[in-house]
Design an enzyme around this catalytic site. Structure first.
Site, PDB file in Angstrom:
ATOM      1  N   GLU A 156      37.363  13.407  75.789  1.00  0.00           N
ATOM      2  CA  GLU A 156      38.193  12.605  75.168  1.00  0.00           C
ATOM      3  C   GLU A 156      37.931  12.108  73.926  1.00  0.00           C
ATOM      4  O   GLU A 156      38.711  12.022  73.004  1.00  0.00           O
ATOM      5  CB  GLU A 156      38.263  11.260  75.925  1.00  0.00           C
ATOM      6  CG  GLU A 156      39.359  11.740  77.381  1.00  0.00           C
ATOM      7  CD  GLU A 156      39.437  10.519  78.491  1.00  0.00           C
ATOM      8  OE1 GLU A 156      38.454  10.084  79.184  1.00  0.00           O
ATOM      9  OE2 GLU A 156      40.487  10.058  78.408  1.00  0.00           O
ATOM     10  N   GLU A 195      38.042  13.045  85.944  1.00  0.00           N
ATOM     11  CA  GLU A 195      38.144  11.744  86.678  1.00  0.00           C
ATOM     12  C   GLU A 195      38.742  11.700  87.731  1.00  0.00           C
ATOM     13  O   GLU A 195      38.529  10.783  88.486  1.00  0.00           O
ATOM     14  CB  GLU A 195      38.810  10.729  85.232  1.00  0.00           C
ATOM     15  CG  GLU A 195      38.048  10.559  84.090  1.00  0.00           C
ATOM     16  CD  GLU A 195      38.051  11.535  82.992  1.00  0.00           C
ATOM     17  OE1 GLU A 195      38.521  12.716  83.395  1.00  0.00           O
ATOM     18  OE2 GLU A 195      37.965  11.129  81.886  1.00  0.00           O
TER      19      GLU A 195
END
Ligand SMILES: NC(=O)c1ccc[n+]([C@@H]2O[C@H](COP(=O)([O-])OP(=O)(O)OC[C@H]3O[C@@H](n4cnc5c(N)ncnc54)[C@H](O)[C@@H]3O)[C@@H](O)[C@H]2O)c1
Ligand SMILES: *[C@@H]1O[C@H](CO)[C@@H](O)[C@H](O)[C@H]1NC(C)=O
Ligand SMILES: *[C@@H]1O[C@H](CO)[C@@H](O)[C@H](O)[C@H]1NC(C)=O
Ligand SMILES: *[C@@H]1O[C@H](CO)[C@@H](O)[C@H](O)[C@H]1NC(C)=O
Ligand SMILES: *[C@@H]1O[C@H](CO)[C@@H](O)[C@H](O)[C@H]1NC(C)=O
Length: 727
Positions: free
Chosen positions: A120, A140
């Site tokens: 990210e 995630e």
């Protein structure tokens, strides 16, 4: 680096005007709060300094970053204060408004891993370069979370919605080359050229020789709104169908949708908003627990903490090319171990080798293995008929039929031919390991290696020690287990070891309930909805009644007082219904092996009821799903408590892993004991007491360990006093 900090970043500004910020937090350069704070500090400095024109982010030792520190998630879940009180600080203010919006461009130089929070950060840069072998992904959701550093917004804008959904919902990682094809990275560079090229790339952007792209506002890869909504709708339907118990998949889809419908900034804020909810969900706590428990099974007190180093196992011999032996051989050669397979005659030997070939061939058929790789792998296997070739093996795994005197004879031979350091492992599940080695002087190197069938597919390996097995031998087997990609769990000896022992009441309580009026198919249904791959009756069909009944006989001998013997299965077997292999068991099976309930079953149930003299209990006729789950699983929990109390398992978390990997207990419930503790020892104890007095005295009777925990109101997982894993 301060002695109490968990990782950092370092910044080095070159004469070219590029600031290289390197993440340093071994082993995977995870993003701890210390790393994040240091990164923010260096970022602000770089943007401030006049001598810096552009930025490069990279990670130390060939790894970009494995993601946000999972330990930090765990600390937040256990109620410790958040390091940042303002939600969205790191995601919106730093990554979006400071990094991505900065006038100075930034480039991510990716090698090794760029996962989760690591990727990210890279997504917020103005370009990404990767080595061909790096792995990129947003895993995630595997931990019950959703990306919270902007990944839900930026990934779809770089690779399109369909691919982004797959990468997030299925936690699918992509390799550098594929990332380039997808548009996730801008170029592929060799590891040695990576940082150099990234510096130049960053300068090129600064000097307008290359475009400066803010991923958050890209639109060319996004599907038009109508199409996007259709894709999201299908994705939601799939998630509901495939993982009805996992709410965070839907939360993730909602967040992605928000960005597409209301714009990326709205999406970023929604991502921040939902994160607290998913972080504190039972699902995420359970999945993070299992993540650590899995890493913890290979840490064994008295074995891995006494300074021993695993010895290298270079060559393995397997005795017996049956179902088990050939499966174990397959697992070993797939991980590059040279294997010799011994059988009693040429015919059996060829059959055994044929099984290994077939195992590999099915990988080729599924496209998981190339023909070239097949040839290379099978060449590691050699068949033999005598022990001459055993003189240089480091480990033998015996997988012949269960016959004590035969096994004893074999171990005497092994002692004669194998070198003195060679590990002597047996796959027996029923024969006393001490007896097997009785006629040898090699007790210290005899150990049980209990694979689950089919051995090349099932992930669990129970390593069974006797009181003589040396720590070195256990350590060596732990090492081999990990190298062949199994999850090894070290256990002591008892009937069924850990997994089969814990789960023997699973099918028995189901039969008991059915005899007293519960609906057989409703039971399977409730258990499947709970998250098991299949209910107890469907499982009996799959395993086959012959094997099931043999197993039951063994348990009834060891634990007669709490074995419930129903005649139902035997009655079916007498009628030629022995499970899926005969196309008829509790279910009927069509050509495609699809199971269908059979109304005829009622007749057998009545007969079994007549024989046992059980009478129908109207309450059991209309059980709720919750009741079914509890009545099937609390006896399993009760047995697991005995396994803990007897020291068969070293720690409760090992049983969590064993239940997940050995029986398919849902990982998102954290494993058997973790799940039980979420309900409380008091509650489980009181239920078992109730059923013990009303339904069946001995079968449901809570064991002493459970009673003691309940009396104290203590969790079942708290360490066992005087835990002594023993034979
Ligand atoms: N999953 C795949 O599709 C796939 C395919 C091929 C290769 N790989 C390789 O497998 C490895 C890991 O993949 P995985 O995600 O499937 O493995 P995994 O399920 O064991 O997950 C390990 C993850 O935890 C992360 N992590 C973050 N903070 C951590 C901490 N404090 N302690 C320990 N771990 C922490 C690691 O970086 C990694 O992402 C990588 O080397 C990857 O290249 C994965
Ligand atoms: C067990 O093995 C021994 C020795 O090989 C053999 O003599 C005996 O017949 C076997 N027993 C059974 C039940 O197969
Ligand atoms: C050991 O291997 C034999 C031969 O394949 C098999 O019959 C037996 O079930 C195996 N036992 C265990 C515990 O895996
Ligand atoms: C090992 O377990 C088996 C099965 O319970 C049992 O028969 C045997 O006696 C055990 N061995 C020892 C030494 O306790
Ligand atoms: C069970 O017993 C009852 C009463 O004894 C009898 O009527 C019935 O036929 C029996 N059912 C079966 C399936 O044997």
């Amino acid at each position: 680096m301060g002695s109490n900090t968990e990782g950092q970043t370092v910044m080095e500004v070159g004469s070219d005007g590029v600031a290289v910020i390197t993440i340093i937090n071994p082993p995977v350069n995870s993003i701890s709060y210390d790393v994040l704070n240091s990164l923010i500090e260096n970022l602000k400095q770089a943007l401030h300094r006049d001598d810096v024109k552009a930025l490069v982010f990279t990670g130390e030792k060939g790894k970009f970053s494995g993601g946000f520190d999972i330990n930090a998630f765990r600390r937040l879940q256990s109620g410790r204060k958040a390091e940042y009180s303002r939600p969205g600080y790191a995601s919106v203010e730093i990554l979006t408004d400071t990094l991505e919006a900065a006038h100075k461009p930034s480039v991510a130089a990716i090698d090794g891993l760029a996962l989760g929070g690591g990727l990210e950060i890279a997504l917020a840069c103005h370009a990404r370069l990767s080595t061909p072998t790096a792995w990129l992904g947003l895993p995630e959701l595997k931990l019950g979370l959703v990306p919270a550093f902007g990944g839900t917004q930026r990934l779809p804008r770089l690779v399109g919605l369909t691919k982004a959904l797959e990468m997030m919902l299925a936690s699918k990682q992509v390799k550098g080359e594929e990332a380039f094809t997808l548009g996730l990275v801008d170029a592929i560079v060799s590891p040695s050229e990576l940082v150099k090229t990234a510096r130049q790339w960053a300068l090129d952007i600064a000097e307008c020789r290359r475009p400066r792209v803010a991923s958050l506002y890209k639109t060319d890869k996004l599907e038009p709104l109508g199409k996007a909504k259709e894709i999201l709708k299908i994705s939601r339907e799939q998630a509901r169908k495939q993982a009805p118990n996992l709410k965070h998949l839907l939360v993730c889809i909602d967040v992605i949708e928000e960005g597409i419908v209301s714009g990326p900034r709205a999406g970023l804020w929604k991502e921040v908003d939902v994160f607290q909810g998913v972080l504190h969900s039972e699902t995420s706590k359970s999945l993070i627990h299992i993540f650590y428990a899995e890493h913890g099974t290979s840490k064994v007190t008295g074995v891995t903490d006494i300074g021993l180093v695993p010895r290298r196992v270079k060559k393995v011999a397997i005795l017996g090319g049956g179902l088990m032996g050939s499966g174990i051989a397959t697992a070993l050669i797939l991980s590059n171990y040279p294997v010799i397979l011994k059988e009693v005659n040429e015919k059996f030997l060829q059959a055994g080798i044929g099984r290994v070939r077939a195992n590999l061939q099915s990988q080729v058929k599924k496209g998981k293995m190339t023909q070239e790789n097949f040839d290379k792998t099978i060449s590691l296997l050699r068949g033999v008929l005598d022990y001459e070739n055993f003189r240089d093996v480091d480990m033998v795994i015996e997988a012949v039929i269960e016959n004590l005197s035969l096994k004893q004879q074999i171990f005497v031979e092994l002692e004669k031919y194998c070198p003195p350091h060679c590990i002597l492992a047996t796959n027996t599940s029923t024969i006393d390991l001490n007896l097997i080695g009785e006629r040898t002087k090699s007790q210290h190197r005899i150990v049980g290696a209990h694979f689950f069938s089919p051995a090349h597919i099932m992930p669990l390996l129970e390593i069974v020690h006797t009181k003589h097995t040396s720590p070195q031998v256990i350590l060596d087997l732990l090492d081999v287990g990990k190298k062949i990609k199994k999850t090894p769990v070290v256990v002591g000896n008892c009937t069924g070891f850990a997994v089969n022992r814990m789960f023997f009441p699973y099918s028995q309580s189901a039969h008991l309930l059915v005899e007293r009026g519960a609906n057989l198919y409703q039971i399977d249904n409730a258990i499947t909805k709970f998250g098991m791959p299949m209910g107890p009756f469907r499982l009996s069909d799959l395993v086959g009644f012959g094997t099931s009944l043999a197993g039951r006989a063994q348990f009834s001998q060891s634990y007669p007082e709490r074995t419930y013997i129903s005649m139902l299965m035997s009655l079916l077997q007498e009628d030629g219904r022995a499970g899926e292999s005969t196309r008829k068991g509790y279910y009927l099976y069509d050509d495609k092996r699809k199971a269908k309930p059979d109304p005829e079953i009622q007749k057998y149930i009545e007969k079994a009821r007549n024989i046992s003299g059980a009478s129908i209990d109207p309450k059991l006729e209309k059980l709720q799903e919750k009741d079914i789950v509890e009545m099937i699983f609390f006896p399993v929990v009760n047995e697991a408590c005995r396994v803990l109390a007897e020291g068969i398992a070293y720690k409760a978390a090992d049983l969590d892993v064993a239940s997940v990997k050995g029986m398919g207990f849902p990982s998102y419930r954290g494993g058997l004991i973790f799940w039980a503790d979420s309900l409380g020892s008091k509650y489980i104890h009181s239920k078992l007491e109730e059923w013990s007095s009303k339904i069946h005295g001995e079968f449901f009777k809570p064991c002493a360990y459970l009673a003691e925990r309940a009396a104290k109101g203590a969790p079942l997982s708290s360490p066992v006093e005087q835990a002594k894993a023993r034979l």
